[in-house]
Design a protein around this motif. Structure first.
Motif, PDB file in Angstrom:
ATOM      1  N   PHE A  44     -28.476  -0.150 -23.295  1.00 39.33           N
ATOM      2  CA  PHE A  44     -29.030  -1.829 -22.786  1.00 39.33           C
ATOM      3  C   PHE A  44     -28.715  -2.340 -21.730  1.00 39.33           C
ATOM      4  CE2 PHE A  44     -30.553  -0.641 -26.839  1.00 39.33           C
ATOM      5  CZ  PHE A  44     -31.843  -1.176 -27.786  1.00 39.33           C
ATOM      6  N   ILE A  45     -27.680  -2.805 -21.481  1.00 41.05           N
ATOM      7  CA  ILE A  45     -26.908  -3.190 -19.896  1.00 41.05           C
ATOM      8  C   ILE A  45     -27.806  -2.604 -18.770  1.00 41.05           C
ATOM      9  CG2 ILE A  45     -24.861  -3.404 -18.815  1.00 41.05           C
ATOM     10  CD1 ILE A  45     -23.471  -4.134 -21.142  1.00 41.05           C
ATOM     11  N   LEU A  46     -28.210  -1.135 -18.455  1.00 42.49           N
ATOM     12  CA  LEU A  46     -28.317  -0.607 -17.941  1.00 42.49           C
ATOM     13  C   LEU A  46     -30.191  -1.214 -17.335  1.00 42.49           C
ATOM     14  CD1 LEU A  46     -26.959   3.100 -17.602  1.00 42.49           C
ATOM     15  CD2 LEU A  46     -26.233   0.715 -15.755  1.00 42.49           C
ATOM     16  N   ASN A  47     -30.858  -1.146 -18.541  1.00 42.17           N
ATOM     17  CA  ASN A  47     -32.490  -2.188 -18.918  1.00 42.17           C
ATOM     18  C   ASN A  47     -32.275  -3.781 -18.559  1.00 42.17           C
ATOM     19  OD1 ASN A  47     -33.403   1.047 -18.386  1.00 42.17           O
ATOM     20  ND2 ASN A  47     -32.039   0.756 -19.766  1.00 42.17           N
ATOM     21  N   ASP A  48     -31.270  -4.211 -18.704  1.00 43.39           N
ATOM     22  CA  ASP A  48     -31.115  -6.207 -18.582  1.00 43.39           C
ATOM     23  C   ASP A  48     -31.687  -6.377 -20.027  1.00 43.39           C
ATOM     24  OD1 ASP A  48     -30.462  -6.388 -16.743  1.00 43.39           O
ATOM     25  OD2 ASP A  48     -32.326  -6.157 -15.420  1.00 43.39           O
ATOM     26  N   ILE A 118     -11.259   3.055 -15.045  1.00 43.62           N
ATOM     27  CA  ILE A 118     -12.227   4.559 -14.654  1.00 43.62           C
ATOM     28  C   ILE A 118     -12.928   4.138 -15.191  1.00 43.62           C
ATOM     29  CG2 ILE A 118     -13.046   6.998 -15.481  1.00 43.62           C
ATOM     30  CD1 ILE A 118      -9.920   8.097 -15.246  1.00 43.62           C
ATOM     31  N   ILE A 119     -13.700   3.823 -16.398  1.00 48.14           N
ATOM     32  CA  ILE A 119     -15.174   3.695 -16.947  1.00 48.14           C
ATOM     33  C   ILE A 119     -15.741   2.159 -16.645  1.00 48.14           C
ATOM     34  CG2 ILE A 119     -16.493   2.301 -19.218  1.00 48.14           C
ATOM     35  CD1 ILE A 119     -14.382   4.038 -20.709  1.00 48.14           C
ATOM     36  N   LYS A 120     -14.506   1.271 -16.215  1.00 48.55           N
ATOM     37  CA  LYS A 120     -14.998  -0.120 -15.297  1.00 48.55           C
ATOM     38  C   LYS A 120     -15.949   0.386 -13.948  1.00 48.55           C
ATOM     39  CE  LYS A 120     -13.090  -3.723 -16.700  1.00 48.55           C
ATOM     40  NZ  LYS A 120     -12.218  -5.127 -16.454  1.00 48.55           N
ATOM     41  N   ILE A 121     -14.781   1.461 -13.341  1.00 47.94           N
ATOM     42  CA  ILE A 121     -16.039   1.613 -12.194  1.00 47.94           C
ATOM     43  C   ILE A 121     -17.008   3.284 -11.819  1.00 47.94           C
ATOM     44  CG2 ILE A 121     -14.798   3.888 -10.112  1.00 47.94           C
ATOM     45  CD1 ILE A 121     -12.739   3.704 -10.534  1.00 47.94           C
ATOM     46  N   ILE A 122     -17.093   3.411 -13.184  1.00 45.33           N
ATOM     47  CA  ILE A 122     -18.213   3.473 -13.359  1.00 45.33           C
ATOM     48  C   ILE A 122     -19.532   3.252 -13.449  1.00 45.33           C
ATOM     49  CG2 ILE A 122     -19.515   5.766 -14.853  1.00 45.33           C
ATOM     50  CD1 ILE A 122     -16.814   7.001 -15.736  1.00 45.33           C
ATOM     51  N   PHE A 123     -19.676   2.253 -14.079  1.00 46.53           N
ATOM     52  CA  PHE A 123     -20.509   1.320 -14.048  1.00 46.53           C
ATOM     53  C   PHE A 123     -20.587   0.243 -13.444  1.00 46.53           C
ATOM     54  CE2 PHE A 123     -20.155   3.150 -18.406  1.00 46.53           C
ATOM     55  CZ  PHE A 123     -20.834   3.089 -18.668  1.00 46.53           C
ATOM     56  N   ALA A 124     -19.116  -0.092 -13.140  1.00 45.56           N
ATOM     57  CA  ALA A 124     -19.575  -1.452 -11.769  1.00 45.56           C
ATOM     58  C   ALA A 124     -20.626  -2.695 -11.371  1.00 45.56           C
ATOM     59  CB  ALA A 124     -20.079  -0.199 -10.583  1.00 45.56           C
ATOM     60  N   ARG A 125     -20.332  -2.786 -12.969  1.00 47.87           N
ATOM     61  CA  ARG A 125     -21.026  -4.166 -13.342  1.00 47.87           C
ATOM     62  C   ARG A 125     -20.404  -5.591 -12.690  1.00 47.87           C
ATOM     63  NH1 ARG A 125     -22.390  -6.611 -18.900  1.00 47.87           N
ATOM     64  NH2 ARG A 125     -24.800  -7.626 -18.364  1.00 47.87           N
ATOM     65  N   PRO A 126     -21.091  -6.383 -12.028  1.00 48.04           N
ATOM     66  CA  PRO A 126     -20.791  -7.229 -11.310  1.00 48.04           C
ATOM     67  C   PRO A 126     -20.020  -8.562 -12.639  1.00 48.04           C
ATOM     68  CG  PRO A 126     -22.471  -6.571  -9.679  1.00 48.04           C
ATOM     69  CD  PRO A 126     -22.379  -6.223 -11.219  1.00 48.04           C
ATOM     70  N   ILE A 134     -11.789 -19.786 -14.140  1.00 53.84           N
ATOM     71  CA  ILE A 134     -10.875 -18.671 -13.847  1.00 53.84           C
ATOM     72  C   ILE A 134     -10.963 -17.695 -12.969  1.00 53.84           C
ATOM     73  CG2 ILE A 134      -8.489 -19.481 -15.317  1.00 53.84           C
ATOM     74  CD1 ILE A 134      -9.298 -16.260 -16.782  1.00 53.84           C
ATOM     75  N   HIS A 135     -10.334 -17.533 -11.924  1.00 53.08           N
ATOM     76  CA  HIS A 135     -11.026 -16.442 -11.133  1.00 53.08           C
ATOM     77  C   HIS A 135     -10.278 -14.698 -11.078  1.00 53.08           C
ATOM     78  CE1 HIS A 135     -12.051 -14.561  -7.277  1.00 53.08           C
ATOM     79  NE2 HIS A 135      -9.940 -13.857  -7.347  1.00 53.08           N
ATOM     80  N   MET A 136     -11.253 -14.236 -10.901  1.00 54.38           N
ATOM     81  CA  MET A 136     -10.613 -13.053 -11.693  1.00 54.38           C
ATOM     82  C   MET A 136     -11.274 -11.656 -10.252  1.00 54.38           C
ATOM     83  SD  MET A 136      -8.911 -12.419 -14.108  1.00 54.38           S
ATOM     84  CE  MET A 136      -9.383 -10.586 -14.042  1.00 54.38           C
ATOM     85  N   ASP A 137     -10.759 -10.937 -10.683  1.00 52.00           N
ATOM     86  CA  ASP A 137     -11.541 -10.017  -9.443  1.00 52.00           C
ATOM     87  C   ASP A 137     -11.619  -8.597  -9.852  1.00 52.00           C
ATOM     88  OD1 ASP A 137     -11.085 -11.051  -6.895  1.00 52.00           O
ATOM     89  OD2 ASP A 137      -9.144 -10.452  -6.937  1.00 52.00           O
ATOM     90  N   GLY A 138     -12.530  -7.646  -9.345  1.00 54.64           N
ATOM     91  CA  GLY A 138     -13.057  -6.129 -10.355  1.00 54.64           C
ATOM     92  C   GLY A 138     -14.488  -6.298 -11.122  1.00 54.64           C
ATOM     93  N   TRP A 139     -14.300  -5.372 -11.385  1.00 56.76           N
ATOM     94  CA  TRP A 139     -15.912  -5.085 -12.613  1.00 56.76           C
ATOM     95  C   TRP A 139     -16.044  -5.668 -13.589  1.00 56.76           C
ATOM     96  CZ3 TRP A 139     -19.249  -4.071  -9.007  1.00 56.76           C
ATOM     97  CH2 TRP A 139     -18.928  -3.496  -7.316  1.00 56.76           C
TER      98      TRP A 139
END
Length: 232
Positions: A44-48, A118-126, A134-139
């Protein structure tokens, strides 16, 4: 035994065997259901498909943003920080006489952290860009705090249930699920995750917890690297 009786007994035996298998492997089926839910959310997320859901849920949290609530949310969120998890793990290793518990907590934390990265890198959602507190880096997907929270603190539910059969244990069994839910909600409140990130984190974290329990606690996974865990 007559043929008619055999036809009646065979389905009954198969049914009993299936029930026995399901009962002895219930955590695997729970994990599979959670993984399926995660995949649905991801699709669902990949298709908004979660856009309106994320916006509506965040609007509810945003109405309650105050200085006091933000302080509380940050404290709750920090209970799943790397520093806190390392401290808790170190305490388990050095203070608890049963070293198996400390080893289990350590292995569990390392595995869930690796899986999430690993899963965050695969989906790479901003991450969300609207009013983060607060400030956070990463996916963003799935929420590491939500996923690791249910896997890390969830393990203590099993351990407390097994080793701490008293009033204090019962209180902790009530408080830990509340903490797990609060950690996920705090990430939405702070604006560093979409609500769908948190839902995905919870489902995948629960899947990890069920599989970890089945392999490392119920079946006592036996390879040379981990054999010392169950020596005592």
């Amino acid at each position: 035994m007559k043929d008619g009786e055999k036809r009646l007994v065979l389905p009954e035996l198969l049914n009993n065997s299936m029930k026995k298998y399901l009962k002895s492997n219930i955590e695997i089926f729970v994990a599979l259901i959670c993984i399926a839910q995660f995949l649905v959310i991801a699709l669902f997320i990949l298709n908004d498909g979660f856009k309106s859901f994320d916006e509506n849920v965040y609007s509810i949290f945003s109405k309650h943003i105050t200085e006091g609530n933000t302080i509380i949310a940050r404290i709750v969120s920090d209970t799943m920080s790397t520093v806190v998890c390392i401290i808790i793990t170190a305490l388990c290793l050095y203070l608890i006489k049963n070293k198996r518990i400390g080893y289990l907590v350590t292995i569990n934390l390392l595995l869930i952290h690796l899986e999430n990265e690993i899963i965050k890198i695969i989906f790479a959602r901003p991450r969300p860009i609207v009013n983060p507190l607060i400030h956070m880096d990463g996916w963003s997907f799935p929420s590491g705090h939500a996923m690791k929270g249910i896997a890390f603190y969830g393990l203590f539910i099993f351990l407390i249930y097994k080793y701490m059969n008293n009033i204090k244990g019962n209180i902790l069994l009530i408080c830990i699920p509340i903490l797990i839910a609060a950690i996920g909600c705090s990430r939405v409140y702070l604006g560093v995750h979409y609500p769908s990130d948190v839902l995905a984190g919870w489902t995948l974290g629960l899947a990890h917890l069920m599989l970890f329990y089945h392999v490392f606690m119920k079946k006592k996974f036996d390879v040379k690297l981990f054999r010392k865990i169950y020596k005592k």
